[in-house]
Design an enzyme around this catalytic site. Structure first.
Site, PDB file in Angstrom:
ATOM      1  N   ALA A 314       0.514  -1.112   0.118  1.00  0.00           N
ATOM      2  CA  ALA A 314      -0.537   0.095  -0.063  1.00  0.00           C
ATOM      3  C   ALA A 314       0.793   1.013   0.003  1.00  0.00           C
ATOM      4  CB  ALA A 314      -0.898  -0.194   1.494  1.00  0.00           C
ATOM      5  N   GLY A 316       2.125   4.660   0.669  1.00  0.00           N
ATOM      6  CA  GLY A 316       3.028   5.483   2.313  1.00  0.00           C
ATOM      7  C   GLY A 316       3.724   4.827   3.318  1.00  0.00           C
ATOM      8  N   THR A 317       4.233   5.546   4.163  1.00  0.00           N
ATOM      9  CA  THR A 317       5.271   4.717   4.620  1.00  0.00           C
ATOM     10  C   THR A 317       5.074   3.559   5.329  1.00  0.00           C
ATOM     11  OG1 THR A 317       5.806   7.537   5.605  1.00  0.00           O
ATOM     12  CG2 THR A 317       7.024   5.723   6.433  1.00  0.00           C
ATOM     13  N   PRO A 318       6.335   2.560   5.534  1.00  0.00           N
ATOM     14  CA  PRO A 318       6.103   1.053   5.612  1.00  0.00           C
ATOM     15  C   PRO A 318       5.896   1.459   7.932  1.00  0.00           C
ATOM     16  CG  PRO A 318       7.783   1.506   4.514  1.00  0.00           C
ATOM     17  CD  PRO A 318       7.874   2.808   4.623  1.00  0.00           C
ATOM     18  N   MET A 320       5.719   0.380  11.616  1.00  0.00           N
ATOM     19  CA  MET A 320       6.463  -0.668  12.175  1.00  0.00           C
ATOM     20  C   MET A 320       5.954  -1.872  13.178  1.00  0.00           C
ATOM     21  SD  MET A 320       8.165   2.474  14.682  1.00  0.00           S
ATOM     22  CE  MET A 320       8.634   3.658  13.322  1.00  0.00           C
ATOM     23  N   LYS A 335      -4.107  -5.114   6.519  1.00  0.00           N
ATOM     24  CA  LYS A 335      -3.586  -5.226   7.365  1.00  0.00           C
ATOM     25  C   LYS A 335      -3.282  -6.353   8.469  1.00  0.00           C
ATOM     26  CE  LYS A 335      -3.622  -0.772   9.308  1.00  0.00           C
ATOM     27  NZ  LYS A 335      -4.498   0.004   9.954  1.00  0.00           N
ATOM     28  N   ASP A 370     -13.076   2.565  10.416  1.00  0.00           N
ATOM     29  CA  ASP A 370     -13.741   1.222  11.436  1.00  0.00           C
ATOM     30  C   ASP A 370     -13.266  -0.121  10.181  1.00  0.00           C
ATOM     31  OD1 ASP A 370     -15.342  -0.694  12.253  1.00  0.00           O
ATOM     32  OD2 ASP A 370     -16.665  -0.637  10.765  1.00  0.00           O
TER      33      ASP A 370
END
Length: 580
Positions: A314, A316-318, A320, A335, A370
């Site tokens: 996706a 964006g910034t990976p 953690m 996710k 959500d």
């Protein structure tokens, strides 16, 4: 037990679930009338966990009468056929199918999760649909005139409390409708009102939902009803804009409390008003989140069958904590909790699970996305980009099974895909930047009012929706606001610098709001815009006051529509408007 008796036992479990669910929902109207806002929140939370309790009860009854350690294929094939027959004229058939699936899937291995034994595909698609007329009542102004008809509509909606000044509200409502929807302004004998019989409750608001049918078409509308500070109720706003209506039913808000005998009919009525909303989204919005999961998964399978693009990382910034991937043609992200976290994340998997559940059970105030939670999701391996597959093997190996042509994800969350705020700002002009930075501050304030401390407030953890709302979506550091300790930055002088004393020593729950810009808004332009729009967020006093309000049970109303849509009530003072 015979197959039909087992089918009846499972259906009895569903019937008990639905009756209790509706009993909880019915209490919302009484709580609204009594302005018992903590009870509204309690009812909303209890409905979410209610479903799993009823499924467990039914499973325990089954295990007491039937060996369930190994699947008897012939028996369970017939049980499904008998159950299908029982649903032929059932008013909640689609929900009963999902309940059956939940029972079966907790009893047996996923190798049996096919249409022979569960309702992967609904058996109702070819059945006669329940008439949506079961959920609404029609009104004809030609009979009594427009104003009396509107009064009749409002009086028929049982709010269990009178209006403060209904005559004035009706006048304001008529003026607003003429202003907002001039194309549907016809003589009273040339229109019809279709109004959902049950009001929709959420937080401190109630809503009347319907449509005007005339020769120029169909005009949907939502009427917002609130408590008047002088006693009784008043109409606060009329919404006719489809975009605003979709935001009210959005994925970042708590589920509505609304009584319904035929959920599929209610869903289809709403879908006619908001055709861009999917059945899954609408079932979620009216509180049937398990049915929403079922409908979403069917949409997902259909989308996979009809496309050929591949899952990829996706944008964006990976993160953690989470491995996040997406299917470009499908507007959601997937996710999965990573096997190992960064050293800056001093917690484990169980904490992440608990925090995502906290948000699921909480009022999301239009600012928290959500999440749909699934187990054992099967994805064809040839639909996964090789680079993503390699990353999955390196980061979530304990949550993944490789079964030849298929990859099985043991546990994942699915959220609506948004543009990460940090990426949005890279391409935004100054007007767009100013707007979303202001909305970012508003999002934080509204979460605070709901007793949510987002924890990691970096821009990468917020998204911008297609309606240009800033919404939080990364919950691994979420905590209750009242559990935190907000402190001012200590003042230092030269003697402190040479003393070696550590003035910034902090306990795990300590937060220094003055550092918000230092760590989150390192860009000077963004920092200046934020400090101008929300200077109070940089003071410990503001956060401490928010804590006191929550502890004192001060529940503030967060409007799910623009302030410009609100009616002007001349008998409410400026101070009262700020409070209400």
């Amino acid at each position: 037990m015979q197959s039909f008796s087992i089918a009846e036992l499972i259906l009895a479990g569903f019937t008990r679930h639905y009756q209790l669910f509706q009993n909880i929902t019915q209490q919302a109207g009484h709580a609204f009338a009594a302005q018992d806002w903590p009870l509204i929140q309690k009812l909303s939370k209890s409905r979410i966990s209610h479903y799993d309790l009823r499924v467990d009860e039914t499973i325990n009854q089954l295990k007491a009468t039937l060996p369930c350690t190994k699947l008897n294929e012939a028996l369970w094939y017939q049980i499904k056929q008998d159950y299908t027959e029982l649903l032929s004229f059932h008013p909640q058939a689609e929900l009963a199918e999902t309940f059956y699936n939940s029972v079966f899937c907790r009893l047996f291995h996923r190798r049996y999760f096919n249409n022979d034994f569960i309702f992967v595909e609904t058996t109702l698609k070819d059945a006669p649909a329940l008439p949506i007329e079961a959920e609404y009542r029609s009104y004809f102004p030609v009979v009594n005139g427009l104003k009396p008809t509107i009064r009749q509509i409002i009086n028929h909606v049982d709010f269990k409390i009178k209006f403060n000044n209904l005559d004035k509200d009706i006048k304001l409502l008529m003026k607003a409708f003429i202003r907002q929807a001039p194309d549907t302004h016809h003589k009273s004998h040339m229109m019809r009102f279709d109004i959902l019989q049950a009001p929709f409750y959420r937080n401190k608001g109630a809503y009347i939902i319907g449509r005007v049918v005339s020769k120029s078409g169909v005009q949907p509308f939502i009427i917002s009803v609130l408590h008047h500070p002088g006693g009784g109720l008043y109409i606060d706003a009329l919404l006719t804009n489809s975009s605003q209506m979709r935001v009210i039913f959005g994925f970042a808000r708590a589920y509505f409390m609304v009584e319904t005998h035929a959920p599929s009919a209610l869903m289809r009525f709403l879908n006619q008003l908001m055709p861009n909303k999917t059945p899954a989204e609408l079932y979620n919005a009216i509180g049937f989140h398990k049915q929403g999961k079922t409908e979403f998964y069917r949409e997902f399978l259909t989308h996979l069958d009809n496309g050929n693009d591949k899952f990829t990382v996706a944008p964006g910034t990976p993160g953690m904590v989470m491995m996040v991937f997406t299917l470009p043609s499908f507007p959601y992200v997937f996710k999965v909790i990573k096997d190992n976290f960064s050293e800056s994340k001093p917690f484990g998997r169980d904490t992440v699970l608990a925090r995502y559940q906290l948000v699921k059970n909480h009022d999301r105030v239009g600012r928290m996305a959500d999440t749909i939670e699934y187990s054992d999701v099967v994805i064809p391996k040839d639909r996964i980009e090789p680079s993503l597959l390699e990353q999955l093997k390196n980061t979530i190996a304990s949550s993944m099974l490789d079964e030849g042509d298929m990859i099985v994800i043991k546990h994942l969350y699915i959220e609506r895909r948004m543009t990460p705020l940090n990426l949005y700002l890279q391409n935004a002009d100054i007007e767009q930047t100013e707007y979303v930075i202001n909305d970012y501050g508003l999002a934080i304030k509204e979460m605070l009012q709901a007793n949510i401390f987002p924890g990691d407030m970096l821009l990468k953890n917020f998204g911008v929706s297609k309606h240009l709302r800033v919404i939080f979506y990364d919950y691994d550091e979420v905590q209750y606001l009242t559990d935190m300790n907000f402190r001012d930055m200590p003042k230092t002088d030269l003697s402190d610098l040479y003393s070696g004393a550590d003035e910034l020593s902090a306990a795990p729950q300590d937060v220094f709001p003055q550092q918000l810009c230092t760590f989150v808004l390192t860009n000077p332009t963004l920092r200046d815009l934020f400090e101008k729009a929300h200077p109070e967020l940089l003071t410990a006093q503001f956060w401490q006051q928010a804590q006191r309000d929550i502890k004192n049970k001060v529940v503030k109303h967060i409007y799910p529509y623009p302030q410009t849509q609100r009616f002007v009530h001349l008998d409410i003072t400026k101070k009262e408007r700020r409070e209400y």
